[in-house]
Write a protein that holds these residues in place. Structure first.
Motif, mmCIF file in Angstrom:
data_model
loop_
_atom_site.group_PDB
_atom_site.id
_atom_site.type_symbol
_atom_site.label_atom_id
_atom_site.label_comp_id
_atom_site.label_asym_id
_atom_site.label_seq_id
_atom_site.Cartn_x
_atom_site.Cartn_y
_atom_site.Cartn_z
ATOM 1 N N GLY A 127 0.826 -1.218 0.000
ATOM 2 C CA GLY A 127 0.000 0.000 0.000
ATOM 3 C C GLY A 127 0.853 1.258 0.000
ATOM 4 N N ARG A 128 2.005 1.200 -0.680
ATOM 5 C CA ARG A 128 2.926 2.346 -0.623
ATOM 6 C C ARG A 128 2.594 3.432 -1.624
ATOM 7 N NH1 ARG A 128 7.577 -1.471 -1.243
ATOM 8 N NH2 ARG A 128 7.996 -2.253 0.842
ATOM 9 N N ILE A 129 1.985 3.034 -2.748
ATOM 10 C CA ILE A 129 1.670 4.074 -3.731
ATOM 11 C C ILE A 129 0.197 4.011 -4.112
ATOM 12 C CG2 ILE A 129 3.995 4.284 -4.728
ATOM 13 C CD1 ILE A 129 3.059 2.506 -6.983
ATOM 14 N N ARG A 130 -0.308 5.171 -4.511
ATOM 15 C CA ARG A 130 -1.718 5.259 -4.899
ATOM 16 C C ARG A 130 -1.824 5.264 -6.410
ATOM 17 N NH1 ARG A 130 -4.870 7.473 -0.826
ATOM 18 N NH2 ARG A 130 -3.581 8.076 0.925
ATOM 19 N N TRP A 131 -2.821 4.534 -6.896
ATOM 20 C CA TRP A 131 -3.061 4.482 -8.340
ATOM 21 C C TRP A 131 -4.371 5.181 -8.679
ATOM 22 C CZ3 TRP A 131 0.044 2.203 -12.095
ATOM 23 C CH2 TRP A 131 1.158 1.491 -11.624
ATOM 24 N N CYS A 132 -4.445 5.717 -9.891
ATOM 25 C CA CYS A 132 -5.736 6.185 -10.390
ATOM 26 C C CYS A 132 -5.952 5.644 -11.802
ATOM 27 C CB CYS A 132 -5.838 7.708 -10.331
ATOM 28 S SG CYS A 132 -4.725 8.591 -11.423
ATOM 29 N N GLN A 133 -7.196 5.792 -12.270
ATOM 30 C CA GLN A 133 -7.622 5.151 -13.515
ATOM 31 C C GLN A 133 -7.900 6.206 -14.584
ATOM 32 O OE1 GLN A 133 -11.680 3.761 -13.354
ATOM 33 N NE2 GLN A 133 -11.246 1.995 -14.645
ATOM 34 N N GLY A 134 -7.089 6.226 -15.647
ATOM 35 C CA GLY A 134 -7.286 7.184 -16.730
ATOM 36 C C GLY A 134 -7.940 6.528 -17.932
ATOM 37 N N PHE A 135 -9.234 6.259 -17.815
ATOM 38 C CA PHE A 135 -9.976 5.665 -18.927
ATOM 39 C C PHE A 135 -10.850 6.724 -19.606
ATOM 40 C CE2 PHE A 135 -10.207 0.772 -17.995
ATOM 41 C CZ PHE A 135 -8.840 0.739 -17.834
ATOM 42 N N SER A 136 -11.831 7.289 -18.844
ATOM 43 C CA SER A 136 -12.834 8.192 -19.451
ATOM 44 C C SER A 136 -12.202 9.470 -19.979
ATOM 45 C CB SER A 136 -13.882 8.574 -18.411
ATOM 46 O OG SER A 136 -14.473 7.438 -17.859
ATOM 47 N N GLU A 137 -12.802 9.974 -21.049
ATOM 48 C CA GLU A 137 -12.397 11.263 -21.620
ATOM 49 C C GLU A 137 -13.660 12.076 -21.880
ATOM 50 O OE1 GLU A 137 -9.965 10.656 -25.074
ATOM 51 O OE2 GLU A 137 -8.484 9.460 -23.963
ATOM 52 N N PRO A 138 -13.510 13.387 -22.129
ATOM 53 C CA PRO A 138 -14.715 14.190 -22.374
ATOM 54 C C PRO A 138 -15.593 13.603 -23.494
ATOM 55 C CG PRO A 138 -12.845 15.618 -22.023
ATOM 56 C CD PRO A 138 -12.301 14.225 -22.047
ATOM 57 N N GLY A 139 -14.989 12.971 -24.487
ATOM 58 C CA GLY A 139 -15.795 12.409 -25.574
ATOM 59 C C GLY A 139 -15.852 10.886 -25.559
ATOM 60 N N ALA A 170 -7.230 11.438 -8.567
ATOM 61 C CA ALA A 170 -6.029 11.827 -9.333
ATOM 62 C C ALA A 170 -5.181 12.844 -8.574
ATOM 63 C CB ALA A 170 -6.438 12.392 -10.692
ATOM 64 N N GLN A 171 -5.853 13.681 -7.765
ATOM 65 C CA GLN A 171 -5.093 14.714 -7.051
ATOM 66 C C GLN A 171 -4.180 14.125 -5.980
ATOM 67 O OE1 GLN A 171 -8.339 13.915 -6.629
ATOM 68 N NE2 GLN A 171 -9.365 15.348 -5.261
ATOM 69 N N TRP A 172 -4.432 12.873 -5.575
ATOM 70 C CA TRP A 172 -3.601 12.245 -4.539
ATOM 71 C C TRP A 172 -2.746 11.112 -5.103
ATOM 72 C CZ3 TRP A 172 -9.153 12.099 -3.170
ATOM 73 C CH2 TRP A 172 -9.543 13.239 -2.470
ATOM 74 N N ALA A 173 -2.963 10.770 -6.377
ATOM 75 C CA ALA A 173 -2.342 9.548 -6.915
ATOM 76 C C ALA A 173 -0.872 9.738 -7.267
ATOM 77 C CB ALA A 173 -3.108 9.088 -8.149
ATOM 78 N N ASP A 174 -0.110 8.657 -7.118
ATOM 79 C CA ASP A 174 1.299 8.646 -7.537
ATOM 80 C C ASP A 174 1.424 8.149 -8.974
ATOM 81 O OD1 ASP A 174 2.376 9.129 -4.783
ATOM 82 O OD2 ASP A 174 1.341 7.232 -4.431
ATOM 83 N N MET A 175 0.556 7.203 -9.340
ATOM 84 C CA MET A 175 0.663 6.548 -10.653
ATOM 85 C C MET A 175 -0.723 6.465 -11.289
ATOM 86 S SD MET A 175 3.858 5.465 -11.182
ATOM 87 C CE MET A 175 3.643 4.261 -12.495
ATOM 88 N N ILE A 176 -0.723 6.378 -12.617
ATOM 89 C CA ILE A 176 -1.988 6.217 -13.337
ATOM 90 C C ILE A 176 -1.873 5.020 -14.286
ATOM 91 C CG2 ILE A 176 -1.265 7.856 -15.159
ATOM 92 C CD1 ILE A 176 -4.216 8.773 -15.330
#
Ligand SMILES: Cc1cc2nc3c(=O)[nH]c(=O)nc-3n(C[C@H](O)[C@H](O)[C@H](O)COP(=O)(O)OP(=O)(O)OC[C@H]3O[C@@H](n4cnc5c(N)ncnc54)[C@H](O)[C@@H]3O)c2cc1C
Length: 402
Positions: A127-139, A170-176
């Motif tokens: 649990g050392r790094i936080r991940w986020c998910q970059g899938f959705s886009e405006p379109g 995303a504002q807290w994530a280390d990696m995406i």
């Protein structure tokens, strides 16, 4: 970790109980709601909670069934269930959570190279790094494969440019982990799956404020970000299959199997405080009573169904398209529950702030608002219905959505 085999569950239970007794700090046993809040907090862990997290990470029991060679617990599903029971018995909560554990890790174990697993799994286990998910886009939301974030081949790296949206944490994530377009001439077959650091120039996360008052997600802008080719997960232009698998893992975490603090509240008992009791000690309003009981029965039935589905799968295949059924059912039950709560609280359930309202009343209205998102994130209800009709019922394929 000793090898207990299938017949050694009692021995494992004893080992788990002893270890938990020795390692779960006494100070965390007093207040389950406070402990659950610490688990979900974006703040770095402190004090005894930090110690608990460190110990569970070192033991690998935050991800009990992941392979021991990457630091996971190496337990069988049955042993993991025993561990969960023993943790619940002393009020312990798993401190190793997040998208690394629930989505990216299991997908990487399936699709990653050995080097990628060695590089990323141990940090997730601890649990050392936080991940986020970059899938959705405006379109590109339901029709995710329309995504336009571009990754140009620059020899030893990709140069990524584009915009993601609704990027939770995303504002807290280390990696995406991010879907990018590597071929503009094809739709699904032009998508690749890459990972990169959120903490570098060229990545900007701007929080979006929700109607419930908080900002759990962001717009994420990506400008000239270099991604080494070693961080391509799965084949070039083969990211769609990786993404679909990850979405199954995401939805399997939304099936209602794990009851959070809000689900553990006995609605009928709380309702009595607002509506009163009849002469037999039951909730005074019979219609409300019936609807609350039906909601609690739906919740119990869903949990039994999730457990049965897991047993029938025999733990071999991981999540499947059936997660779409569970997700839709769970979100409907949760939203009905929030509606019922506001209904029996009456005016007290409409407060936004101020001393005239109890904390539970203020959180009821926020919970009702934020719960609306449950039928959108992870793919909307309608999109899950499309998946169910296509992949489970075998109806004709009329859509290309996620
Ligand atoms: C709280 C929250 C957190 C999120 N976190 C993340 C995250 O971390 N990372 C990320 O990448 N995304 C995230 N999302 C985005 C989420 O996955 C999308 O919102 C979702 O997939 C829907 O896409 P959209 O918002 O573009 O809506 P649209 O795709 O524009 O859909 C609008 C409406 O049309 C309906 N619709 C669309 N297509 C069809 C169809 N083929 N058949 C029937 N109905 C259809 C939908 O059901 C919906 O009602 C999050 C969303 C929320 C609400």
């Amino acid at each position: 970790m000793a090898d207990f085999g299938d017949s050694g569950l009692d021995a494992f239970r004893a080992e788990a109980r002893d270890w938990l007794e020795a390692n779960f700090p006494a100070s965390l046993r007093k207040d389950l709601a406070a402990l659950e809040a610490m688990v979900m907090s974006p703040e770095p862990p402190k004090g005894d909670f930090a110690l608990w997290k460190e110990r569970m990470g070192a033991k690998g029991w935050g991800v009990p069934t992941w392979p021991a060679q990457y630091g996971g617990g190496g337990l069988s599903r049955e042993q993991a269930r025993v561990l969960q029971q023993e943790m619940a018995a002393i009020g312990a909560v798993n401190p190793i959570v997040g998208m690394g554990v629930s989505m990216f890790g299991p997908t990487l174990l399936e699709y990653g190279t050995e080097a990628q697993k060695q590089k990323y799994i141990p940090d997730i286990v601890h649990g050392r790094i936080r991940w986020c998910q970059g899938f959705s886009e405006p379109g590109a939301g339901s029709d995710l494969a329309s995504l336009q974030t571009r990754a140009e081949d620059k020899g030893d790296h990709f140069l990524v440019n584009g915009q993601k949206i609704w990027t939770s944490g995303a504002q807290w994530a280390d990696m995406i982990f991010c879907l990018v377009r590597t071929d503009t001439t094809k739709k699904h077959e032009g998508i690749s799956f890459v990972v990169f650091s959120m903490r570098q120039p060229g990545v900007e996360a701007r929080p979006i404020r929700l109607i419930a008052g908080n900002s759990p997600f962001c717009e994420t802008f990506i400008t000239d970000v270099k991604v080494p080719k070693d961080d391509l997960i799965g084949p070039l232009n083969g990211g769609w299959s990786v993404a679909k698998r990850l979405l199954q893992h995401e939805r399997s975490g939304m099936d209602g199997a794990r009851r959070g603090p809000a689900q553990k509240v006995i609605l009928g008992q709380v309702a009595k405080r607002y509506v009163g009791e009849d002469d037999q000690g039951r909730l005074a309003d019979p219609d409300l009573r019936t609807r609350i009981v039906m909601n609690e029965m739906d919740q119990a039935a869903l949990q039994a169904t999730v457990r049965r589905a897991a047993q029938e799968a025999k733990g071999n295949s991981g999540p499947s398209a059936t997660t779409s059924i569970m997700k839709n059912a769970n979100m409907k039950i949760a939203q009905d529950r929030a509606e019922l709560t506001l209904e029996f609280m009456g005016h007290q359930g409409l407060g936004w702030e101020g001393q005239d309202f109890a904390a539970a009343e203020l959180s009821a209205v926020r919970g009702w608002l934020s719960g609306k998102a449950g039928s959108i994130y992870g793919g909307s209800n309608e999109v899950q219905n499309n998946i169910i009709s296509k992949r489970i019922l075998g109806l004709p394929d009329l859509t290309q959505s996620r």
